[in-house]
Design an enzyme around this catalytic site. Structure first.
Site, PDB file in Angstrom:
ATOM      1  N   MET A  37      64.357  40.592 -17.523  1.00 47.80           N
ATOM      2  CA  MET A  37      63.929  41.844 -18.133  1.00 47.80           C
ATOM      3  C   MET A  37      64.446  42.026 -19.551  1.00 47.80           C
ATOM      4  O   MET A  37      64.236  43.083 -20.144  1.00 47.80           O
ATOM      5  CB  MET A  37      64.413  43.028 -17.280  1.00 47.80           C
ATOM      6  CG  MET A  37      63.852  43.081 -15.881  1.00 47.80           C
ATOM      7  SD  MET A  37      64.567  44.430 -14.915  1.00 47.80           S
ATOM      8  CE  MET A  37      64.117  45.849 -15.916  1.00 47.80           C
ATOM      9  N   ASP A 145      74.044  40.529  -8.516  1.00 50.88           N
ATOM     10  CA  ASP A 145      73.380  39.303  -8.971  1.00 50.88           C
ATOM     11  C   ASP A 145      74.405  38.258  -9.399  1.00 50.88           C
ATOM     12  O   ASP A 145      74.254  37.604 -10.437  1.00 50.88           O
ATOM     13  CB  ASP A 145      72.424  39.615 -10.132  1.00 50.88           C
ATOM     14  CG  ASP A 145      71.418  38.480 -10.369  1.00 50.88           C
ATOM     15  OD1 ASP A 145      71.209  37.667  -9.446  1.00 50.88           O
ATOM     16  OD2 ASP A 145      70.857  38.401 -11.481  1.00 50.88           O
ATOM     17  N   ALA A 149      75.141  31.038 -13.073  1.00 50.75           N
ATOM     18  CA  ALA A 149      74.542  31.264 -14.391  1.00 50.75           C
ATOM     19  C   ALA A 149      75.010  32.569 -15.015  1.00 50.75           C
ATOM     20  O   ALA A 149      74.903  32.745 -16.233  1.00 50.75           O
ATOM     21  CB  ALA A 149      73.016  31.253 -14.288  1.00 50.75           C
TER      22      ALA A 149
END
Length: 295
Positions: A37, A145, A149
């Site tokens: 996003m 989340d 990464a």
């Protein structure tokens, strides 16, 4: 005469054309990456003469404000060495929301692990990640989340938990009806968009990360710790990230972990490993004393 531009040149020009107009204070110098996003750019803060990162939300107008407000406000509340600090926020002339944060130079956790094969070093990284996440939980914030990464390892040993764009404030209904997070790192309740998702969702993700950090053959106790953290049912996981970190600390100190029931030979082996020197000295003394008595 017609001049043809190659694909790399055209791609660069398109990239530059998308750079945000962040006003006189910030000079955008390049694009660092794109998420689901938002886009993150490298920039120069002319006022304070320092390099920064600018995160620009892809949505425009009213759609952008909740996302920018939530993430920047959340980061502003999390003043911790393991969480990237936010410096500024606002709205671009085209209506997109943005915020300015510390520019982290380094590599993501998955890349850093390729250079760190020693188990002790990997566990040290993991505990530092746990410390940052536990700090956020203490302030009522769940990341939702966590994945390699989204963890950056800096050039000078920094370990920073990044990308709090889908973080949730506990005890507040954020209206989420869609699934947020990354497949493979979400517990079942989060994958089902259950509104009861709490801090144990982060415990699950940390369990997945820990499992990926363990090279085979991994110690049984550590495998058990990872399995308990990523249990399907939230009540079967560690109650807190701090409890998970304590088990890692116990393993490193040669102590038993709560997630694994040792056999007697394993217990004796662990005790011997921890107290090897005094045991060897005592045995040596006993052997020598026996020899002297026999003489």
């Amino acid at each position: 005469m017609t001049t043809w531009l190659g694909d790399p040149t055209l791609a660069h020009l398109r990239d530059v054309a998308e750079w945000p107009d962040a006003g006189e204070r910030y000079e955008v110098t390049g694009r660092l990456g794109r998420g689901g996003m938002a886009v993150v750019y490298a920039a120069r803060d002319r006022l304070l003469d320092r390099d920064v990162a600018i995160k620009v939300v892809d949505a425009f107008g009213d759609a952008a404000r909740p996302s920018r407000h939530d993430e920047s406000k959340i980061l502003a509340r999390l003043e911790h060495p393991g969480i990237v600090p936010v410096h500024d926020s606002g709205t671009l002339p085209d209506g997109r929301a943005f915020y300015v944060m510390k520019l982290v130079r380094g590599t993501s956790l998955d890349v850093a692990l390729q250079r760190q094969s020693a188990l002790g070093e990997r566990l040290d990284l993991f505990v530092r990640i746990c410390d940052a996440v536990s700090f956020a939980h203490a302030r009522g914030i769940v990341h939702r989340d966590l994945k390699p990464a989204n963890v950056m390892c800096g050039e000078f040993g920094e370990v920073l938990v990044m990308d709090w764009g889908v973080a949730k404030l506990l005890n507040r209904d954020d209206g989420t009806v869609a699934v947020v997070g990354t497949a493979g790192y979400m517990p079942p309740e989060q994958a089902a968009a259950d509104q009861t998702v709490d801090h144990r969702a982060d415990v699950f993700a940390l369990g997945v990360i820990l499992g990926a950090m363990l090279a085979e053959p991994a110690p049984r106790a550590l495998r058990a710790v990872a399995m308990k953290a990523r249990a399907d049912r939230a009540e079967n996981r560690y109650a807190t990230v701090a409890a998970l970190a304590r088990d890692i600390g116990a393993f490193r100190d040669g102590q038993p972990v709560t997630a694994y029931r040792e056999s007697l030979p394993e217990r004796l082996g662990r005790v011997y490993t921890r107290y090897r020197l005094p045991i060897v000295l005592v045995l040596t003394y006993m052997v020598l004393r026996t020899i002297l008595l026999m003489w």
